[in-house]
Motif scaffolding. Structure first.
Motif, PDB file in Angstrom:
ATOM      1  N   GLN A  29       0.832  -1.188   0.000  1.00 45.82           N
ATOM      2  CA  GLN A  29       0.000   0.000   0.000  1.00 45.82           C
ATOM      3  C   GLN A  29       0.873   1.246   0.000  1.00 45.82           C
ATOM      4  N   GLN A  30       0.260   2.361  -0.267  1.00 45.56           N
ATOM      5  CA  GLN A  30       0.924   3.645  -0.152  1.00 45.56           C
ATOM      6  C   GLN A  30       1.142   3.936   1.325  1.00 45.56           C
ATOM      7  N   THR A  31       2.331   4.389   1.706  1.00 42.85           N
ATOM      8  CA  THR A  31       2.586   4.767   3.086  1.00 42.85           C
ATOM      9  C   THR A  31       1.805   6.033   3.390  1.00 42.85           C
ATOM     10  N   PRO A  32       1.088   6.068   4.521  1.00 44.86           N
ATOM     11  CA  PRO A  32       0.280   7.245   4.824  1.00 44.86           C
ATOM     12  C   PRO A  32       1.153   8.485   5.023  1.00 44.86           C
ATOM     13  N   SER A  33       0.659   9.608   4.556  1.00 47.38           N
ATOM     14  CA  SER A  33       1.371  10.868   4.740  1.00 47.38           C
ATOM     15  C   SER A  33       0.798  11.583   5.955  1.00 47.38           C
ATOM     16  N   GLU A  34       1.440  12.695   6.294  1.00 43.41           N
ATOM     17  CA  GLU A  34       0.951  13.488   7.406  1.00 43.41           C
ATOM     18  C   GLU A  34      -0.493  13.913   7.203  1.00 43.41           C
ATOM     19  N   SER A  35      -0.894  14.148   5.951  1.00 42.63           N
ATOM     20  CA  SER A  35      -2.257  14.625   5.706  1.00 42.63           C
ATOM     21  C   SER A  35      -3.310  13.604   6.119  1.00 42.63           C
ATOM     22  N   SER A  36      -2.970  12.309   6.118  1.00 45.83           N
ATOM     23  CA  SER A  36      -3.948  11.314   6.544  1.00 45.83           C
ATOM     24  C   SER A  36      -4.151  11.322   8.058  1.00 45.83           C
ATOM     25  N   TYR A  37      -3.258  11.980   8.760  1.00 44.43           N
ATOM     26  CA  TYR A  37      -3.373  12.136  10.211  1.00 44.43           C
ATOM     27  C   TYR A  37      -3.428  13.633  10.539  1.00 44.43           C
ATOM     28  N   ALA A  38      -3.967  14.430   9.628  1.00 40.38           N
ATOM     29  CA  ALA A  38      -3.830  15.884   9.668  1.00 40.38           C
ATOM     30  C   ALA A  38      -4.111  16.544  11.015  1.00 40.38           C
ATOM     31  N   PRO A  39      -5.239  16.302  11.653  1.00 39.06           N
ATOM     32  CA  PRO A  39      -5.480  17.033  12.902  1.00 39.06           C
ATOM     33  C   PRO A  39      -4.437  16.724  13.985  1.00 39.06           C
ATOM     34  N   THR A 134     -20.268  20.753  14.134  1.00 39.06           N
ATOM     35  CA  THR A 134     -19.637  20.419  12.857  1.00 39.06           C
ATOM     36  C   THR A 134     -18.192  20.025  13.104  1.00 39.06           C
ATOM     37  N   SER A 135     -17.731  19.078  12.329  1.00 46.37           N
ATOM     38  CA  SER A 135     -16.334  18.677  12.420  1.00 46.37           C
ATOM     39  C   SER A 135     -15.478  19.790  11.844  1.00 46.37           C
ATOM     40  N   THR A 136     -14.325  20.036  12.450  1.00 45.37           N
ATOM     41  CA  THR A 136     -13.420  21.062  11.937  1.00 45.37           C
ATOM     42  C   THR A 136     -12.567  20.518  10.809  1.00 45.37           C
ATOM     43  N   SER A 137     -12.724  19.238  10.491  1.00 52.64           N
ATOM     44  CA  SER A 137     -11.900  18.627   9.450  1.00 52.64           C
ATOM     45  C   SER A 137     -12.727  17.632   8.651  1.00 52.64           C
ATOM     46  N   LYS A 138     -12.477  17.563   7.363  1.00 52.78           N
ATOM     47  CA  LYS A 138     -13.129  16.555   6.535  1.00 52.78           C
ATOM     48  C   LYS A 138     -12.330  15.266   6.527  1.00 52.78           C
ATOM     49  N   ILE A 139     -11.162  15.296   7.153  1.00 53.03           N
ATOM     50  CA  ILE A 139     -10.296  14.121   7.226  1.00 53.03           C
ATOM     51  C   ILE A 139     -10.603  13.396   8.532  1.00 53.03           C
ATOM     52  N   PRO A 140     -10.781  12.063   8.489  1.00 53.10           N
ATOM     53  CA  PRO A 140     -11.058  11.351   9.730  1.00 53.10           C
ATOM     54  C   PRO A 140      -9.916  11.516  10.729  1.00 53.10           C
ATOM     55  N   CYS A 141     -10.263  11.646  11.987  1.00 51.55           N
ATOM     56  CA  CYS A 141      -9.235  11.794  13.014  1.00 51.55           C
ATOM     57  C   CYS A 141      -8.612  10.457  13.348  1.00 51.55           C
ATOM     58  N   ARG A 142      -7.346  10.473  13.551  1.00 55.63           N
ATOM     59  CA  ARG A 142      -6.611   9.316  14.035  1.00 55.63           C
ATOM     60  C   ARG A 142      -5.546   9.836  14.973  1.00 55.63           C
ATOM     61  N   ILE A 166       9.835  19.830   7.110  1.00 57.58           N
ATOM     62  CA  ILE A 166      10.069  18.461   6.650  1.00 57.58           C
ATOM     63  C   ILE A 166       8.778  17.681   6.809  1.00 57.58           C
ATOM     64  N   GLU A 167       8.247  17.196   5.700  1.00 54.88           N
ATOM     65  CA  GLU A 167       7.057  16.354   5.743  1.00 54.88           C
ATOM     66  C   GLU A 167       7.473  14.956   6.206  1.00 54.88           C
ATOM     67  N   ILE A 168       6.670  14.360   7.032  1.00 56.54           N
ATOM     68  CA  ILE A 168       6.978  13.062   7.624  1.00 56.54           C
ATOM     69  C   ILE A 168       5.972  12.024   7.148  1.00 56.54           C
ATOM     70  N   GLN A 169       6.472  10.891   6.708  1.00 60.30           N
ATOM     71  CA  GLN A 169       5.575   9.784   6.385  1.00 60.30           C
ATOM     72  C   GLN A 169       5.096   9.166   7.694  1.00 60.30           C
ATOM     73  N   MET A 170       3.846   8.755   7.710  1.00 59.42           N
ATOM     74  CA  MET A 170       3.227   8.247   8.927  1.00 59.42           C
ATOM     75  C   MET A 170       3.040   6.734   8.838  1.00 59.42           C
ATOM     76  N   GLY A 171       2.632   6.157   9.943  1.00 61.46           N
ATOM     77  CA  GLY A 171       2.305   4.741   9.960  1.00 61.46           C
ATOM     78  C   GLY A 171       3.276   3.887  10.747  1.00 61.46           C
ATOM     79  N   ARG A 172       4.149   4.515  11.523  1.00 59.42           N
ATOM     80  CA  ARG A 172       5.096   3.729  12.320  1.00 59.42           C
ATOM     81  C   ARG A 172       4.353   2.970  13.413  1.00 59.42           C
TER      82      ARG A 172
END
Length: 194
Positions: A29-39, A134-142, A166-172
């Motif tokens: 799979q694609q490694t999640p980026s910071e945007s997938s954990y944005a909040p 209302t949610s402050t984000s359209k991205i699900p929180c994690r 520096i953008e960090i890849q997530m999912g560790r």
């Protein structure tokens, strides 16, 4: 000829250790980026920046060192996915090379627990002018793993000290024991690579 600046060296060190090429947690799979954990990622970046700029500027180097020391120990011979930026530094403070890292670890631990409480179950909400939630984000929180919290904190420390973003890849994935203290096989013997 390429000019090597202090900023480029810092960025290279952080990117190579925190956005580790060894981070192969999602091989198909694609490694999640910071945007997938944005909040949660944004929250950690902002908190670290605030702590460094308004409370203790000396923590910038210590937090970066903590993140780097977490990322640099790995088991090259038996399984290259073992070690690296995995949060094991929490169990390695008695190693001589990790002297002086208990203060930044305490800061990161507190921030990790705070972001878990804040983002584990629900996204932050706001109340609209009509009174609706209302949610402050359209991205699900994690919430973030400890290892991701530490990696983002290291990158945020560089930025708070006027370094590059520096953008960090997530999912560790977190581990709950120390990594191998020493490499279990010399690096030059890794499958014919030198």
């Amino acid at each position: 000829m390429v000019a090597v600046t202090r900023a480029s060296l810092i960025k290279a060190a952080i990117v190579s250790s925190l956005s580790s090429p060894f981070l192969n947690l999602y091989p198909q799979q694609q490694t999640p980026s910071e945007s997938s954990y944005a909040p949660a990622a944004k929250f950690v970046r902002e908190e670290i920046t605030q702590i460094i700029q308004n409370q203790d500027p000396s923590l910038a180097g210590s937090i970066l060192r903590l993140a780097f020391h977490d990322a640099t120990v790995r088991s090259v011979a038996s399984d290259p996915s073992v070690g690296g930026a995995d949060g094991s530094i929490r169990y390695e403070l008695d190693w001589s090379e990790n002297r002086g890292l208990s203060k930044p670890l305490k800061v990161i631990n507190e921030l990790f627990e705070l972001q878990q409480e804040k983002f584990e179950l629900i996204c932050p909400i706001s109340i609209s002018s009509s009174g609706e939630s209302t949610s402050t984000s359209k991205i699900p929180c994690r919430s973030l793993s400890f290892a991701d919290t530490l990696a983002i904190s290291g990158a945020a420390a560089v930025e708070a000290a006027q370094g590059p973003k520096i953008e960090i890849q997530m999912g560790r994935k977190d581990v709950y024991q120390a990594d191998n203290h020493f490499l279990d096989d010399p690096i030059q013997n890794m499958g014919g690579r030198s």
